[in-house]
Design a protein around this motif. Structure first.
Motif, PDB file in Angstrom:
ATOM      1  N   GLN A  57       0.828  -1.202   0.000  1.00  8.43           N
ATOM      2  CA  GLN A  57       0.000   0.000   0.000  1.00  8.43           C
ATOM      3  C   GLN A  57       0.867   1.258   0.000  1.00  8.43           C
ATOM      4  O   GLN A  57       0.463   2.306   0.491  1.00  8.43           O
ATOM      5  N   THR A  58       2.059   1.118  -0.576  1.00  4.22           N
ATOM      6  CA  THR A  58       3.028   2.211  -0.586  1.00  4.22           C
ATOM      7  C   THR A  58       3.594   2.386  -1.986  1.00  4.22           C
ATOM      8  O   THR A  58       3.910   1.409  -2.667  1.00  4.22           O
ATOM      9  N   LEU A  59       3.733   3.642  -2.405  1.00  2.00           N
ATOM     10  CA  LEU A  59       4.285   3.976  -3.716  1.00  2.00           C
ATOM     11  C   LEU A  59       5.599   4.719  -3.539  1.00  2.00           C
ATOM     12  O   LEU A  59       5.680   5.686  -2.786  1.00  2.00           O
ATOM     13  N   MET A  60       6.634   4.263  -4.234  1.00  2.00           N
ATOM     14  CA  MET A  60       7.924   4.946  -4.275  1.00  2.00           C
ATOM     15  C   MET A  60       8.001   5.761  -5.557  1.00  2.00           C
ATOM     16  O   MET A  60       7.779   5.234  -6.649  1.00  2.00           O
ATOM     17  N   VAL A  61       8.313   7.058  -5.434  1.00  2.00           N
ATOM     18  CA  VAL A  61       8.467   7.925  -6.603  1.00  2.00           C
ATOM     19  C   VAL A  61       9.930   8.336  -6.698  1.00  2.00           C
ATOM     20  O   VAL A  61      10.484   8.913  -5.756  1.00  2.00           O
ATOM     21  N   GLY A  62      10.563   8.035  -7.830  1.00  2.00           N
ATOM     22  CA  GLY A  62      11.977   8.354  -7.991  1.00  2.00           C
ATOM     23  C   GLY A  62      12.320   8.663  -9.431  1.00  2.00           C
ATOM     24  O   GLY A  62      11.529   8.414 -10.343  1.00  2.00           O
ATOM     25  N   ASP A  63      13.531   9.192  -9.616  1.00  2.00           N
ATOM     26  CA  ASP A  63      13.964   9.598 -10.959  1.00  2.00           C
ATOM     27  C   ASP A  63      15.040   8.686 -11.524  1.00  2.00           C
ATOM     28  O   ASP A  63      15.585   8.965 -12.592  1.00  2.00           O
ATOM     29  N   GLU A  71      16.735   4.459 -11.900  1.00  2.00           N
ATOM     30  CA  GLU A  71      16.456   3.027 -11.845  1.00  2.00           C
ATOM     31  C   GLU A  71      16.699   2.453 -10.456  1.00  2.00           C
ATOM     32  O   GLU A  71      16.007   1.519 -10.033  1.00  2.00           O
ATOM     33  N   THR A  72      17.667   2.999  -9.719  1.00  2.00           N
ATOM     34  CA  THR A  72      17.931   2.477  -8.379  1.00  2.00           C
ATOM     35  C   THR A  72      16.731   2.660  -7.451  1.00  2.00           C
ATOM     36  O   THR A  72      16.523   1.853  -6.540  1.00  2.00           O
ATOM     37  N   ASP A  73      15.936   3.707  -7.672  1.00  2.00           N
ATOM     38  CA  ASP A  73      14.724   3.902  -6.870  1.00  2.00           C
ATOM     39  C   ASP A  73      13.711   2.802  -7.151  1.00  2.00           C
ATOM     40  O   ASP A  73      13.069   2.274  -6.232  1.00  2.00           O
ATOM     41  N   MET A  74      13.563   2.457  -8.440  1.00  2.00           N
ATOM     42  CA  MET A  74      12.623   1.405  -8.816  1.00  2.00           C
ATOM     43  C   MET A  74      13.092   0.048  -8.271  1.00  2.00           C
ATOM     44  O   MET A  74      12.292  -0.758  -7.786  1.00  2.00           O
ATOM     45  N   MET A  75      14.396  -0.183  -8.339  1.00  2.00           N
ATOM     46  CA  MET A  75      14.948  -1.450  -7.853  1.00  2.00           C
ATOM     47  C   MET A  75      14.768  -1.582  -6.345  1.00  2.00           C
ATOM     48  O   MET A  75      14.435  -2.660  -5.837  1.00  2.00           O
ATOM     49  N   ALA A  76      14.982  -0.489  -5.620  1.00  2.00           N
ATOM     50  CA  ALA A  76      14.793  -0.521  -4.168  1.00  2.00           C
ATOM     51  C   ALA A  76      13.335  -0.790  -3.820  1.00  2.00           C
ATOM     52  O   ALA A  76      13.031  -1.532  -2.877  1.00  2.00           O
ATOM     53  N   ALA A  77      12.419  -0.183  -4.579  1.00  2.00           N
ATOM     54  CA  ALA A  77      10.997  -0.413  -4.336  1.00  2.00           C
ATOM     55  C   ALA A  77      10.634  -1.871  -4.566  1.00  2.00           C
ATOM     56  O   ALA A  77       9.900  -2.479  -3.776  1.00  2.00           O
ATOM     57  N   THR A  78      11.148  -2.448  -5.645  1.00  2.00           N
ATOM     58  CA  THR A  78      10.884  -3.862  -5.922  1.00  2.00           C
ATOM     59  C   THR A  78      11.407  -4.736  -4.785  1.00  2.00           C
ATOM     60  O   THR A  78      10.720  -5.645  -4.317  1.00  2.00           O
ATOM     61  N   ALA A  94      11.814  -3.928  -1.721  1.00  2.00           N
ATOM     62  CA  ALA A  94      11.042  -3.708  -0.494  1.00  2.00           C
ATOM     63  C   ALA A  94       9.598  -4.171  -0.624  1.00  2.00           C
ATOM     64  O   ALA A  94       8.862  -4.186   0.366  1.00  2.00           O
ATOM     65  N   GLY A  95       9.168  -4.521  -1.839  1.00  2.00           N
ATOM     66  CA  GLY A  95       7.797  -4.966  -2.057  1.00  2.00           C
ATOM     67  C   GLY A  95       6.813  -3.839  -2.290  1.00  2.00           C
ATOM     68  O   GLY A  95       5.599  -4.044  -2.177  1.00  2.00           O
ATOM     69  N   CYS A  96       7.327  -2.633  -2.631  1.00  2.00           N
ATOM     70  CA  CYS A  96       6.467  -1.469  -2.872  1.00  2.00           C
ATOM     71  C   CYS A  96       6.192  -1.301  -4.361  1.00  2.00           C
ATOM     72  O   CYS A  96       6.924  -1.807  -5.211  1.00  2.00           O
ATOM     73  N   TRP A  97       5.139  -0.537  -4.679  1.00  2.00           N
ATOM     74  CA  TRP A  97       4.939  -0.060  -6.034  1.00  2.00           C
ATOM     75  C   TRP A  97       5.924   1.073  -6.301  1.00  2.00           C
ATOM     76  O   TRP A  97       6.450   1.680  -5.361  1.00  2.00           O
ATOM     77  N   SER A  98       6.166   1.375  -7.573  1.00  2.00           N
ATOM     78  CA  SER A  98       7.055   2.490  -7.894  1.00  2.00           C
ATOM     79  C   SER A  98       6.546   3.227  -9.123  1.00  2.00           C
ATOM     80  O   SER A  98       5.781   2.687  -9.931  1.00  2.00           O
ATOM     81  N   LEU A  99       6.985   4.480  -9.232  1.00  2.00           N
ATOM     82  CA  LEU A  99       6.632   5.325 -10.367  1.00  2.00           C
ATOM     83  C   LEU A  99       7.837   6.198 -10.685  1.00  2.00           C
ATOM     84  O   LEU A  99       8.393   6.844  -9.794  1.00  2.00           O
ATOM     85  N   HIS A 100       8.243   6.197 -11.943  1.00  2.00           N
ATOM     86  CA  HIS A 100       9.399   6.979 -12.372  1.00  2.00           C
ATOM     87  C   HIS A 100       8.968   8.373 -12.803  1.00  2.00           C
ATOM     88  O   HIS A 100       7.921   8.543 -13.430  1.00  2.00           O
ATOM     89  N   VAL A 101       9.775   9.381 -12.436  1.00  2.00           N
ATOM     90  CA  VAL A 101       9.564  10.742 -12.929  1.00  2.00           C
ATOM     91  C   VAL A 101      10.780  11.153 -13.748  1.00  2.00           C
ATOM     92  O   VAL A 101      11.911  10.792 -13.423  1.00  2.00           O
ATOM     93  N   ARG A 102      10.524  11.923 -14.804  1.00  2.00           N
ATOM     94  CA  ARG A 102      11.591  12.290 -15.734  1.00  2.00           C
ATOM     95  C   ARG A 102      12.176  13.673 -15.433  1.00  2.00           C
ATOM     96  O   ARG A 102      12.803  14.286 -16.294  1.00  2.00           O
TER      97      ARG A 102
END
Length: 236
Positions: free
Chosen positions: A150-156, A158-165, A167-175
């Motif tokens: 029930q948590t979303l990670m927002v990062g710019d 790939e390391t943010d997306m990898m950390a979210a994966t 940790a079991g969180c959803w993620s969303l990339h910003v450009r």
């Protein structure tokens, strides 16, 4: 701030810890919290690092986006790699000043001070708290009292997306930071231009069951809530 003596994030002062407050009641399955990378998501990403509070520059729309997210009843945390400390370019005291400056600006638009965790180590140290490892994120989840699903990670990056994966969180990339969309990661919802659009996406699906979240389109746009309801009500 992270305490690496025991490999675990340190306790936060009560005035800075949202986990000290009773959680906002939200139906099971709905999004509870948003974890934010810092540089390139909240502030302009400087190639030489932000080493003084006077160098802080908010990205356009980022403050309003934070206010919109908290207005939805969501909890916020900032999770940031700060290798400039380990490399001798920044002191922990100055980092605290930078984050106090950030928190003051957030307070001015009605946003409570978020949980703020950082890792001071360079990548060579292989610290468990440094993204793409999940330590910062799991520490934030503990303090916010929320579940990864029930948590979303927002990062710019790939390391943010990898950390979210991890940790079991959803993620969303910003450009708005370090370039284009990263390679596909499990749980990554796609890529949008900046935090402002990320907040719009979250607001559009605030009452959606995030155990089956909708995906943004590749162009960064997303269907409206009506489309989401239609999709949820469709029969196979």
């Amino acid at each position: 701030m992270a305490d690496h003596r025991a490999g675990r994030p340190a306790r936060l002062a009560p005035e800075g810890c949202l986990a000290q407050r009773a959680p906002t009641a939200r139906p099971d399955g709905q999004l509870q919290a948003v974890l934010l990378d810092r540089d390139g998501v909240l502030n302009v990403n400087r190639p030489d690092h932000v080493t003084r509070a006077e160098q802080w520059r908010w990205l356009p729309g980022a403050l309003d986006a934070c206010a919109r997210l908290t207005g939805l009843g969501l909890r916020l945390a900032v999770v940031t790699n700060q290798a400039a400390i380990g490399n001798g370019l920044l002191t922990a005291h100055e980092l605290d000043r930078i984050h106090d400056h950030m928190a003051a600006d957030l307070a001015a638009v009605g946003v409570p001070r978020p949980v703020i965790l950082h890792c001071p180590h360079p990548s060579a140290a292989r610290c468990p708290c440094r993204k793409p490892r999940p330590g910062l994120l799991t520490g934030a989840l503990d303090r916010l009292g929320v579940r990864p699903a029930q948590t979303l990670m927002v990062g710019d990056h790939e390391t943010d997306m990898m950390a979210a994966t991890a940790a079991g969180c959803w993620s969303l990339h910003v450009r708005s930071g370090r370039g284009g969309p990263p390679a596909a990661q499990p749980g990554c919802l796609g890529s949008v231009p900046a935090l402002r659009e990320a907040a719009e996406l979250v607001a559009a699906f605030a009452t959606t069951d995030w155990r089956r979240p909708p995906l943004p389109r590749p162009d960064g746009r997303h269907p409206g809530p009506g489309a989401a309801r239609k999709k949820e009500g469709a029969r196979p």
